[in-house]
Structures are given as C-alpha cells and as structure tokens.
Design a protein around this motif. Structure first.
Motif, PDB file in Angstrom:
ATOM      1  N   TRP A   9       0.639  -1.327  -0.056  1.00  0.00           N
ATOM      2  CA  TRP A   9       0.175  -0.409   0.144  1.00  0.00           C
ATOM      3  C   TRP A   9       0.867   1.189  -0.107  1.00  0.00           C
ATOM      4  N   PRO A  10       0.736   2.387  -0.657  1.00  0.00           N
ATOM      5  CA  PRO A  10       1.012   3.914  -0.311  1.00  0.00           C
ATOM      6  C   PRO A  10       1.411   4.260   1.010  1.00  0.00           C
ATOM      7  N   HIS A  11       0.831   3.775   2.116  1.00  0.00           N
ATOM      8  CA  HIS A  11       0.863   3.992   3.298  1.00  0.00           C
ATOM      9  C   HIS A  11       0.686   3.071   4.555  1.00  0.00           C
ATOM     10  N   GLY A  12       1.294   3.039   5.208  1.00  0.00           N
ATOM     11  CA  GLY A  12       1.159   1.503   6.508  1.00  0.00           C
ATOM     12  C   GLY A  12       2.198   0.968   7.147  1.00  0.00           C
ATOM     13  N   THR A  13       2.687  -0.337   7.481  1.00  0.00           N
ATOM     14  CA  THR A  13       2.994  -0.298   9.289  1.00  0.00           C
ATOM     15  C   THR A  13       4.337  -1.760   8.464  1.00  0.00           C
ATOM     16  N   ASN A  14       5.404  -2.167   9.128  1.00  0.00           N
ATOM     17  CA  ASN A  14       6.076  -2.792   9.172  1.00  0.00           C
ATOM     18  C   ASN A  14       4.855  -3.827   9.430  1.00  0.00           C
ATOM     19  N   ASN A  15       4.371  -3.782  10.858  1.00  0.00           N
ATOM     20  CA  ASN A  15       2.856  -4.871  11.749  1.00  0.00           C
ATOM     21  C   ASN A  15       1.759  -4.873  10.799  1.00  0.00           C
TER      22      ASN A  15
END
Length: 325
Positions: A34-40
């Motif tokens: 996704w363009p914006h997300g987190t590692n978790n």
C-alpha cells in the motif's frame, strides 16, 4: 504433504510505503502493499494472504516461518483471550489491528498449521526471500511504479490474491505460533500508529519534506512514550518498541525477556513515570545509550536503556534500573 512458506512485511518510514510477501520458492510466492502502512500491518497481511492463497488445499499442513513474534503470539496465545473479552485487552481497551485479527481468526478455522519463529536478517533463505520481496513492494509504492506481485500459489482462485487497501497505518508486534486462513474481504480501518502521538511537526510532514530528527531525540521521545501506561498496556505498541532480543535486568534482580515483559505490562501497565534525562550518547551509527532518572510514587530510579536501529526503526534492546538511595 507440508507447505513450508516464509511470511514477512516491510514499511519504509513505519508508517510509510508498505509491502508484504510470502515465499515458498521462486515459482510460488506473492507480494503486495500500500502507499501508506506499517511493518506490522505488512506482517499480518502476508500471513493472511498465504492462508487465502492455500485455501483450496485445506488438507495440506502449513508451516509458516515468521520473524514477527507479535503475529505468532497474537494468533496462538493472545487471540482466544481477546475474543472472550469482546476483542478487548485486559485493561478494557480495544485491541489494535482488530479488523485484520478478526479476518485472520475467520481464516484459521479448519486449517492445519504451525508457526515457527526465525530470526530476521540472519541469512535464512526463505525469510530473506520474503523480506526482499516485501521491501521491493514497499519501494515500488514509494517510487510510484508497479510492484511485482509474483506467480501466486498454483490453483489458487483469483479472489485469494486480493489485498485490502488500508485507510491508515496500523501497529503491532510479536512471537511464535500455529494457524489457518480462507478468502474474504477486509474492511478498512483507522487506528493510531506508533509515531502518531509523537510531538513535533516533523513527524506529521510528508516523507519527502520532513527534516529527520537526531537519533538521540527520537530515542528520548520513544522512551517517554514507553513509560506511559497506555502504551505499556498495548502489546501492539510494546512489540514495536521492544527489540526481538530485548532483555531487562529489573531493580529486583529479575531478568526479563521480551515476551515475558510484554505479557506482564499488558496485565499491569503501572502508573505514568516521569523522567529526567542524564545523558544520550551515540554508539556508532546504529546505537544510542540513554541514561535517566525516573520518578514515581515509590521513589526515584536510575535507569539506562540501549536503543538500536533495527530494520529502519529504533528499538529498545536492553534496559536496567537501580533504585536510587
């Protein structure tokens, strides 16, 4: 027959452009992001997509290699208790990443699986292959180019390959497990990420324009966050903040591992603790030693924390506290 696959996630900036991937061999893997997300978020999605991609062969055992103890513990240890409490933690607060976890819970039914923790970035062939593809997907979103999705699993229905587009970044962290997954869509969700409450406009700026804070400033802010009961009682956030090899020598002399500390803090996060920084010393390019005095109702304690740069984010590797006379 047992299907052995590694699952991994990646985020550039955490939160930032994010990717996920699972890998069996060069002819059997999938990746997305996704363009914006987190590692978790990527870690969870990699496992979820693996279960979906193999839903058409439910008779096969799944052996999942995962370097996220948060993912493993969430599925094999914590999820039953969360479900009994209406997807709430011991302190009554909602579980983070609840939509992803609910979807995983639905997908696990009827599947035969085991989780095996592997140390990340340690040369494990399957883990390295999954990590490389997850990072490549995150990089593709960062650069605005098409990400390689991979060949997928032979015979899997197309719907199993569809990944959700999150409305915002989500946090988590983890341990060791076993599980299952089926198809189905994910609802979008909107929960705070680790850095959403840090002070300073620089953290709210875009990746391309913000000025990077000094490591000492980042570490001090993260230490202050970790001392707050809201964060200490949230296994998702403590899992992000604590290094997989974290160890603490407590003021009582007890030695704490990461998993033991996360479980203890979730049950009893304690009171808010104030701190007075005594020093923040850079140890090479990937380490900061923070020393400080903490204040609580029980008195003052001299503390030292060793923070290390791990996978692009600062994580607490070692902590020790000594009550002040």
């Amino acid at each position: 027959m047992t299907i052995t696959a590694a699952a991994d996630g990646s985020a550039l900036g955490n939160p930032g452009p994010a990717g996920w991937a699972w890998y069996v061999d060069d002819g059997c893997w999938r990746a997305g992001g996704w363009p914006h997300g987190t590692n978790n978020q990527g870690e969870l999605m990699a496992v979820l997509d693996l279960f979906r991609a193999t839903a058409h062969v439910p008779e096969e055992d799944l052996r999942i290699l995962c370097d996220s103890q948060y993912v493993i513990n969430s599925i094999t240890k914590w999820m039953p208790g969360w479900k009994r409490k209406g997807w709430r933690k011991a302190d009554g607060k909602p579980v983070l990443n609840v939509e992803l976890l609910k979807e995983l819970d639905r997908e696990l039914a009827g599947r035969k699986y085991t989780f095996e923790w592997v140390k990340g970035h340690a040369g494990h062939d399957l883990n390295e292959a999954a990590d490389e593809r997850a990072r490549a997907a995150a990089t593709a979103y960062q650069q605005g180019v098409a990400a390689r999705s991979g060949p997928g699993f032979a015979g899997a229905p197309t719907a199993a390959a569809v990944a959700p587009t999150p409305s915002t970044a989500i946090n988590a962290a983890g341990a060791t497990t076993a599980g299952t997954v089926t198809g189905g869509g994910l609802a979008t969700y909107d929960e705070p990420d680790l850095f959403s409450e840090l002070e300073g406009d620089s953290f709210a700026a875009t990746e391309s324009t913000r000025a990077e804070p000094a490591p000492e400033a980042i570490v001090e802010e993260l230490e202050r966050e970790l001392l707050g009961p809201d964060v200490r009682g949230d296994v998702g956030r403590t899992g992000v903040l604590l290094h997989p090899d974290f160890m603490e020598i407590g003021s009582s002399g007890r030695v704490w591992t990461r998993d033991a500390m996360m479980m203890a803090l979730e049950e009893d996060p304690g009171e808010r603790t104030e701190l007075e920084v005594l020093g923040a010393d850079r140890l090479g390019t990937n380490g900061v030693l923070l020393t400080y005095r903490s204040y609580s109702r029980s008195g003052t304690t001299l503390r030292s924390s060793l923070w290390v740069l791990d996978g692009g984010r600062w994580r607490l590797r070692f902590h020790q506290g000594t009550p002040e006379a």
